[in-house]
Scaffold this active site. Structure first.
Site, PDB file in Angstrom:
ATOM      1  N   HIS A 217       0.640  -1.366  -0.054  1.00  0.00           N
ATOM      2  CA  HIS A 217      -0.577   0.307  -0.610  1.00  0.00           C
ATOM      3  C   HIS A 217       0.875   1.435  -0.362  1.00  0.00           C
ATOM      4  CE1 HIS A 217       0.794   0.412   4.511  1.00  0.00           C
ATOM      5  NE2 HIS A 217       0.802  -0.145   4.493  1.00  0.00           N
ATOM      6  N   ASP A 218       0.171   2.188  -0.937  1.00  0.00           N
ATOM      7  CA  ASP A 218       1.117   3.262  -0.841  1.00  0.00           C
ATOM      8  C   ASP A 218       2.016   3.504  -1.244  1.00  0.00           C
ATOM      9  OD1 ASP A 218      -1.217   4.573   0.852  1.00  0.00           O
ATOM     10  OD2 ASP A 218      -0.975   3.470   2.416  1.00  0.00           O
TER      11      ASP A 218
ATOM     12  N   GLY B 138       4.877  -1.349   2.547  1.00  0.00           N
ATOM     13  CA  GLY B 138       4.299   0.069   2.955  1.00  0.00           C
ATOM     14  C   GLY B 138       4.759   1.381   2.411  1.00  0.00           C
TER      15      GLY B 138
END
Length: 270
Positions: A125-126, A143
């Site tokens: 994520h991200d 992340g």
């Protein structure tokens, strides 16, 4: 909406709401969620899952077993929809996983163009990935990792959350990347240690030999100087105003970051 030229195998599921571009090919046993956008000429070979608010750019090819657009694997994940945006002409091999972002950090995972993701690599994520990057087999990005253009990550390497990997850096196989890696840097080992410059990659990119020599001199001044890495870099910046690769390294060091900098000595430094 499904373009009339798209070819979708009858054994695949395309949920209502998905947008399928021209000349898309979807092989058997794929699942495409209702918020997915597949650009023109995208190809899913078979057994591919694309879910979440995921957009995939023109010409990207995805191999069997990949799961693209799944929820972030974060204890902070909320029920709010977040996104994954993948650029054009990427190759995503078997078993690759890519997650959407988290609300707390902008909500979007971004992957650029012309990237190659070998089998079972993971983009969490991200993350923010540039262009012309190679993630070899089983590479793991935690992340919030940033990977800049033309970086290569060797098989089984793992990158700590919030870490930056600079332009055209080379990460050796099985390396543990706990701290930021400068542009054109080479890192190997666990814990990862900076082991010089990616001279082979610089040469292949067409960087002239005198420029490479200047970058080598800059590297020594940064990491062998008497002060901290950042202080050494700041002190020599004016010497390299006519050397773009050296400036890229110096600006990378000067930028704000959540992580320390990888160095030729064990552990990160500031």
């Amino acid at each position: 909406m499904i373009a009339s030229s798209a070819k979708i195998h009858p054994a695949s599921v395309v949920e209502d709401g998905a947008a399928i571009g021209e000349n898309v090919k979807v092989g058997p046993f794929c699942h495409i969620g209702p918020n997915v956008v597949l650009g023109d000429d995208v190809e899913l070979l078979s057994h591919v899952v694309v879910i979440g608010r995921t957009t995939i750019g023109k010409g990207t090819k995805i191999f069997p077993g990949a799961v693209i657009g799944g929820d972030s694997q974060s204890v902070h994940h909320s029920a709010v929809d977040t996104t994954l945006v993948i650029g054009e002409n990427c190759t995503i091999r078997e078993g690759v996983t890519m997650n959407t972002g988290t609300v707390e950090h902008g909500g979007t995972t971004v992957v650029g163009n012309n990237n190659l993701f070998l089998a079972y690599s993971h983009v969490a994520h991200d993350c923010r990935l540039g262009n012309n990057i190679i993630l070899s087999n089983n590479v793991m990005l935690a992340g919030h990792v940033t990977v800049e253009d033309r970086a290569i990550l060797g098989g089984g390497s793992a990158v700590h959350q919030f870490t930056r990997v600079g332009k055209q850096a080379f990460i050796g196989g099985l390396s543990a990347v706990s701290y930021d890696v400068i542009p054109y840097g080479m890192l190997n080992g666990n814990p990862g240690v900076l082991s010089g410059l990616n001279v082979v990659g610089m040469t292949r990119a067409g960087i002239d030999r005198p420029v490479i020599h200047a970058v080598r001199r800059c590297y020594k001044q940064i990491f062998e100087g008497s002060e901290s890495i950042r202080a050494n870099a700041a002190a020599i910046r004016d010497e390299y105003l006519d050397c773009p690769p050296a400036l890229e390294i110096l600006d990378f060091i000067a930028a704000e970051s959540d992580r320390a900098l990888s160095s030729p000595n064990r552990g990160g430094k500031g």
